[in-house]
Design an enzyme around this catalytic site. Structure first.
Site, PDB file in Angstrom:
ATOM      1  N   TRP A   1       2.085   6.596  -4.126  1.00 21.85           N
ATOM      2  CA  TRP A   1       3.369   6.835  -4.795  1.00 21.85           C
ATOM      3  C   TRP A   1       3.438   6.190  -6.176  1.00 21.85           C
ATOM      4  CZ3 TRP A   1       4.625   1.868  -5.516  1.00 21.85           C
ATOM      5  CH2 TRP A   1       4.165   0.936  -4.560  1.00 21.85           C
ATOM      6  N   ASN A   2       2.470   5.333  -6.545  1.00 19.02           N
ATOM      7  CA  ASN A   2       2.648   4.612  -7.822  1.00 19.02           C
ATOM      8  C   ASN A   2       2.306   5.460  -9.038  1.00 19.02           C
ATOM      9  OD1 ASN A   2      -0.024   4.442  -6.983  1.00 19.02           O
ATOM     10  ND2 ASN A   2      -0.390   2.512  -8.047  1.00 19.02           N
TER      11      ASN A   2
ATOM     12  N   LYS B   1      -2.467  15.280   0.551  1.00 19.42           N
ATOM     13  CA  LYS B   1      -1.233  14.659   1.059  1.00 19.42           C
ATOM     14  C   LYS B   1      -0.829  13.578   0.062  1.00 19.42           C
ATOM     15  CE  LYS B   1      -0.386  11.166   3.465  1.00 19.42           C
ATOM     16  NZ  LYS B   1       0.702  10.751   2.542  1.00 19.42           N
TER      17      LYS B   1
ATOM     18  N   GLU C   1       4.710  10.301   0.378  1.00 18.86           N
ATOM     19  CA  GLU C   1       5.985  10.927   0.778  1.00 18.86           C
ATOM     20  C   GLU C   1       7.147  10.453  -0.098  1.00 18.86           C
ATOM     21  OE1 GLU C   1       3.631  10.030   2.878  1.00 18.86           O
ATOM     22  OE2 GLU C   1       3.265  12.051   3.632  1.00 18.86           O
TER      23      GLU C   1
ATOM     24  N   SER D   1      -4.197   1.349  -0.469  1.00 17.59           N
ATOM     25  CA  SER D   1      -4.464  -0.062  -0.176  1.00 17.59           C
ATOM     26  C   SER D   1      -5.817  -0.252   0.520  1.00 17.59           C
ATOM     27  CB  SER D   1      -3.352  -0.621   0.703  1.00 17.59           C
ATOM     28  OG  SER D   1      -3.312   0.085   1.917  1.00 17.59           O
TER      29      SER D   1
ATOM     30  N   GLU E   1     -10.452   4.477  -3.914  1.00 19.33           N
ATOM     31  CA  GLU E   1      -9.962   3.722  -5.076  1.00 19.33           C
ATOM     32  C   GLU E   1      -8.837   2.857  -4.523  1.00 19.33           C
ATOM     33  OE1 GLU E   1      -7.928   2.213  -7.630  1.00 19.33           O
ATOM     34  OE2 GLU E   1      -7.063   4.209  -7.916  1.00 19.33           O
ATOM     35  N   LEU E   2      -9.145   1.557  -4.339  1.00 15.42           N
ATOM     36  CA  LEU E   2      -8.242   0.689  -3.574  1.00 15.42           C
ATOM     37  C   LEU E   2      -7.603  -0.361  -4.490  1.00 15.42           C
ATOM     38  CD1 LEU E   2     -10.554   0.493  -0.445  1.00 15.42           C
ATOM     39  CD2 LEU E   2      -8.746   2.138  -0.937  1.00 15.42           C
TER      40      LEU E   2
ATOM     41  N   CYS F   1      -2.857  -0.535  -9.742  1.00 21.37           N
ATOM     42  CA  CYS F   1      -4.036  -1.158  -9.136  1.00 21.37           C
ATOM     43  C   CYS F   1      -4.903  -1.894 -10.159  1.00 21.37           C
ATOM     44  CB  CYS F   1      -4.848  -0.118  -8.379  1.00 21.37           C
ATOM     45  SG  CYS F   1      -5.252   1.298  -9.408  1.00 21.37           S
TER      46      CYS F   1
ATOM     47  N   GLU G   1      -3.379  -8.736  -3.561  1.00 16.02           N
ATOM     48  CA  GLU G   1      -2.846  -8.027  -4.724  1.00 16.02           C
ATOM     49  C   GLU G   1      -1.321  -8.148  -4.787  1.00 16.02           C
ATOM     50  OE1 GLU G   1      -3.343  -3.739  -4.252  1.00 16.02           O
ATOM     51  OE2 GLU G   1      -3.507  -3.552  -6.416  1.00 16.02           O
TER      52      GLU G   1
ATOM     53  N   GLU H   1     -13.987   8.281 -10.425  1.00 14.86           N
ATOM     54  CA  GLU H   1     -13.233   9.527 -10.363  1.00 14.86           C
ATOM     55  C   GLU H   1     -13.117  10.299 -11.675  1.00 14.86           C
ATOM     56  OE1 GLU H   1      -9.724   8.275  -7.653  1.00 14.86           O
ATOM     57  OE2 GLU H   1     -10.447  10.267  -7.180  1.00 14.86           O
TER      58      GLU H   1
HETATM   59  P1  NAD Z   1       0.335   1.392   2.741  1.00 15.69           P
HETATM   60  O1  NAD Z   1      -0.857   0.552   2.679  1.00 15.69           O
HETATM   61  O2  NAD Z   1       0.785   1.823   4.082  1.00 15.69           O
HETATM   62  O3  NAD Z   1       0.167   2.730   1.873  1.00 15.69           O
HETATM   63  C1  NAD Z   1      -0.611   2.868   0.719  1.00 15.69           C
HETATM   64  C2  NAD Z   1      -0.774   4.380   0.509  1.00 15.69           C
HETATM   65  O4  NAD Z   1      -1.573   4.924   1.551  1.00 15.69           O
HETATM   66  C3  NAD Z   1       0.540   5.164   0.588  1.00 15.69           C
HETATM   67  O5  NAD Z   1       0.502   6.178  -0.371  1.00 15.69           O
HETATM   68  C4  NAD Z   1       0.565   5.754   1.984  1.00 15.69           C
HETATM   69  O6  NAD Z   1       1.259   6.991   2.050  1.00 15.69           O
HETATM   70  C5  NAD Z   1      -0.896   5.960   2.282  1.00 15.69           C
HETATM   71  N1  NAD Z   1      -1.260   5.785   3.678  1.00 15.69           N
HETATM   72  C6  NAD Z   1      -0.854   4.806   4.525  1.00 15.69           C
HETATM   73  N2  NAD Z   1      -1.444   4.946   5.734  1.00 15.69           N
HETATM   74  C7  NAD Z   1      -2.228   6.044   5.641  1.00 15.69           C
HETATM   75  C8  NAD Z   1      -3.107   6.704   6.540  1.00 15.69           C
HETATM   76  N3  NAD Z   1      -3.332   6.243   7.783  1.00 15.69           N
HETATM   77  N4  NAD Z   1      -3.729   7.821   6.113  1.00 15.69           N
HETATM   78  C9  NAD Z   1      -3.560   8.287   4.858  1.00 15.69           C
HETATM   79  N5  NAD Z   1      -2.768   7.706   3.955  1.00 15.69           N
HETATM   80  C10 NAD Z   1      -2.110   6.587   4.340  1.00 15.69           C
HETATM   81  O7  NAD Z   1       1.599   0.658   2.198  1.00 15.69           O
HETATM   82  P2  NAD Z   1       2.478   0.656   0.882  1.00 15.69           P
HETATM   83  O8  NAD Z   1       3.645  -0.183   1.240  1.00 15.69           O
HETATM   84  O9  NAD Z   1       2.760   2.045   0.415  1.00 15.69           O
HETATM   85  O10 NAD Z   1       1.587  -0.102  -0.151  1.00 15.69           O
HETATM   86  C11 NAD Z   1       1.103  -1.377   0.221  1.00 15.69           C
HETATM   87  C12 NAD Z   1       0.088  -1.885  -0.724  1.00 15.69           C
HETATM   88  O11 NAD Z   1      -0.902  -0.924  -0.997  1.00 15.69           O
HETATM   89  C13 NAD Z   1       0.643  -2.210  -2.067  1.00 15.69           C
HETATM   90  O12 NAD Z   1       1.308  -3.431  -2.046  1.00 15.69           O
HETATM   91  C14 NAD Z   1      -0.605  -2.185  -2.900  1.00 15.69           C
HETATM   92  O13 NAD Z   1      -1.263  -3.419  -2.777  1.00 15.69           O
HETATM   93  C15 NAD Z   1      -1.435  -1.103  -2.272  1.00 15.69           C
HETATM   94  N6  NAD Z   1      -1.381   0.182  -3.015  1.00 15.69           N
HETATM   95  C16 NAD Z   1      -2.379   0.428  -3.881  1.00 15.69           C
HETATM   96  C17 NAD Z   1      -2.356   1.588  -4.632  1.00 15.69           C
HETATM   97  C18 NAD Z   1      -3.458   1.888  -5.618  1.00 15.69           C
HETATM   98  O14 NAD Z   1      -3.219   2.569  -6.590  1.00 15.69           O
HETATM   99  N7  NAD Z   1      -4.670   1.442  -5.383  1.00 15.69           N
HETATM  100  C19 NAD Z   1      -1.320   2.498  -4.484  1.00 15.69           C
HETATM  101  C20 NAD Z   1      -0.318   2.228  -3.555  1.00 15.69           C
HETATM  102  C21 NAD Z   1      -0.358   1.057  -2.822  1.00 15.69           C
END
Ligand code: NAD
Length: 486
Positions: A161-162, A185, A188, A239, A260-261, A294, A391, A468
């Site tokens: 979502w970011n 996907k 959301e 993440s 890409e984490l 990230c 992070e 990427e």
């Molecule tokens: P999260 O770890 O649950 O989700 C991160 C992303 O992964 C979301 O877009 C979510 O929809 C997706 N996701 C979650 N579970 C999944 C699964 N089983 N299969 C496929 N996709 C899945 O939690 P969050 O609260 O959205 O973010 C938590 C942390 O994640 C943040 O604090 C940050 O550290 C990291 N993050 C990193 C990036 C990045 O650009 N690398 C982007 C978003 C979040």
């Protein structure tokens, strides 16, 4: 097919759909989840969740579409991708407005992001034409040896979502240029931006089923897609824990995955640096996207003699940032994107303070209905505080001193991340050495802006694998085949 609401009307949020086999599907009796404007906490839409039958339909359609798209000449694929770039540019004002409404980011950041998403389609349109193979001289005169590169097959892509436009664009553009079909996907929380890209692809002439967009419970959708024999490639941005989970699922089917984490971007500021630049550019970079990036700079490691001067300038630059609704053109820092990030940011600060850290500015949420948080600068943070391990995906900057080059580098490389890293120095030798030794996939020396379509984007260690963007980007979606012919 439903008439789509995607007017240029800036005040009307788009209706939300699933996009499967060329059909825009409304929620009907499906589950939905709310889309919230983080600037005021109001629900602005409801995103439909795909059922198991929807996902099975998407899988059948992606297989069929792959057989069409893979045989579409690269030049014709390029025409569709270039037209997509044009349409995104034509519709930029509306897409930017959608993004700020559902994600919160400041309007100027949304503008940059939409323009950059268009660039990815344009860049990969050309790269698809250059997915060359080669003819290798044979040891026998009657044998011809050909190396071919072909599309790997249907792709399952997961984006967060970011960056609701750049992350889908980076994956879609490269996969489509290679000749792959994609089920994506997106997060959301920010569905409308990704759907707007889907509409641009459709209007540019992409055959139905080549790109499909689904939403739902992320774990259910990813396990269904990755477990299907139809999917040949997985790509995820998000993440570290989720990346690890998806990599394990992909390994069961021996499917390649691009990850890409997260990161925890060190900024090494040496005594000979331009401290004004390091402080003002550093504050702008750290609080861009409200810290939810990230490759963001998070740990400012400053050589001891410069610590006081840098800290004073950095705190002043942080305090000068204007926090507000992203739709206000004067806003530099929008709200956090969701309530999870507010809670997490609060908890990280409380833990740091409990470990002895001092707050130099900021430190708390801003009262009101939105998810606003004060840009925060911490100092004296011990290494065992949580924020020095994981992070901080929110507006927290950490300032720490170091003495010798080796000490600064050891702290920079201490964590299991290797994504973004930065150096400020006027000395060429220090710059070269730091560029060599810093464990980061993307390094900025004396500046921060470095994400563009023609350059590789990605990290290593626990920050993931696979690049990427740039000419490396298309490799994720190609297999290499050797044909020996007598
Ligand atoms: P999260 O770890 O649950 O989700 C991160 C992303 O992964 C979301 O877009 C979510 O929809 C997706 N996701 C979650 N579970 C999944 C699964 N089983 N299969 C496929 N996709 C899945 O939690 P969050 O609260 O959205 O973010 C938590 C942390 O994640 C943040 O604090 C940050 O550290 C990291 N993050 C990193 C990036 C990045 O650009 N690398 C982007 C978003 C979040």
């Amino acid at each position: 097919m439903h008439a789509l609401n995607m007017s240029a009307n800036q005040d009307r949020f788009d209706d939300l759909y699933l996009y499967i086999d060329g059909e825009w599907i409304e929620a009907g009796s499906r589950d939905t989840s709310p889309v919230i404007n983080p600037a005021n906490g109001r629900v602005i839409g409801r995103v439909p969740h795909a059922t198991e039958q929807d996902i099975d339909r998407a899988l059948a359609a992606t297989q069929k579409a792959f057989d069409i798209w893979r045989h579409t000449p690269a030049y014709d694929r390029a025409k569709v991708l270039k037209r997509t770039a044009e349409l995104i540019r034509e519709r930029a004002a509306h897409i930017e407005w959608l993004m700020t409404s559902e994600q919160g980011k400041a309007a100027h950041e949304a503008r940059y992001e939409v323009a950059s998403a268009a660039d990815y389609f344009e860049w990969f349109a050309e790269q698809g034409k250059r997915a060359y193979g080669r003819v290798v001289p044979s040891r026998r005169p009657e044998v011809q040896q050909i190396v071919k590169r072909q599309p790997i097959g249907p792709v399952a892509a997961f984006t967060p979502w970011n960056f609701p436009a750049i992350t889908p664009a980076r994956k879609l553009a490269a996969a489509l240029a290679a000749g792959c079909s994609v089920i994506i996907k997106p997060g959301e929380e920010c569905p409308a931006t990704a759907l707007a890209i889907g509409r641009a692809l459709e209007d540019a002439g992409l055959p139905k089923g080549v790109v499909q967009i689904v939403f739902g419970v992320p774990a259910d959708i990813s396990s269904h897609l990755i477990g299907s024999p139809i999917i040949r490639k997985v790509t995820f941005t998000g993440s570290v824990p989720v990346g690890r989970l998806l990599a394990a699922q992909a390994a069961r089917g021996v499917k390649p995955i691009t990850l890409e984490l997260g990161g925890h971007g060190p900024v090494l500021v040496f005594n000979d640096a331009d401290l004004d630049a390091a402080a003002t550019l550093g504050a702008a970079n750290r609080f861009r996207g409200t810290g939810q990036i990230c490759i963001s700079s998070t740990r400012f490691l400053v050589q001891r003699e410069s610590l006081d001067e840098f800290t004073e300038k950095f705190v002043a630059a942080t305090q000068a940032l204007k926090v507000g609704d992203g739709h206000d053109p004067a806003t530099q820092v929008g709200p956090l994107s969701n309530i999870r990030q507010v809670e997490k940011t609060k908890a990280l600060i409380a833990d740091a303070v409990a470990h002895g850290a001092s707050i130099l500015t900021g430190g708390k949420p801003i009262a009101g209905d939105g998810y606003f948080f004060e840009p925060t600068v911490l100092t004296d943070v011990p290494l065992d505080a949580q924020v020095m391990q994981e992070e901080p995906f929110g507006p927290i900057a950490i300032v720490r001193p170091f003495d010798r080059f080796e000490d600064g580098m050891a702290e920079a490389n201490r964590l299991p991340y290797a994504l973004g890293g930065y150096v400020f120095t006027r000395d060429a030798q220090t710059a070269i050495r730091a560029g060599d030794e810093l464990e980061a996939g993307m390094i900025g020396i004396n500046h921060f802006s470095m994400v563009v379509s023609e350059l590789p984007f990605g990290g290593f260690k626990e920050s993931g694998y696979g690049s990427e963007g740039g000419e490396e980007g298309i490799d994720n979606y190609l297999v290499t085949k050797f044909i020996s012919q007598v």
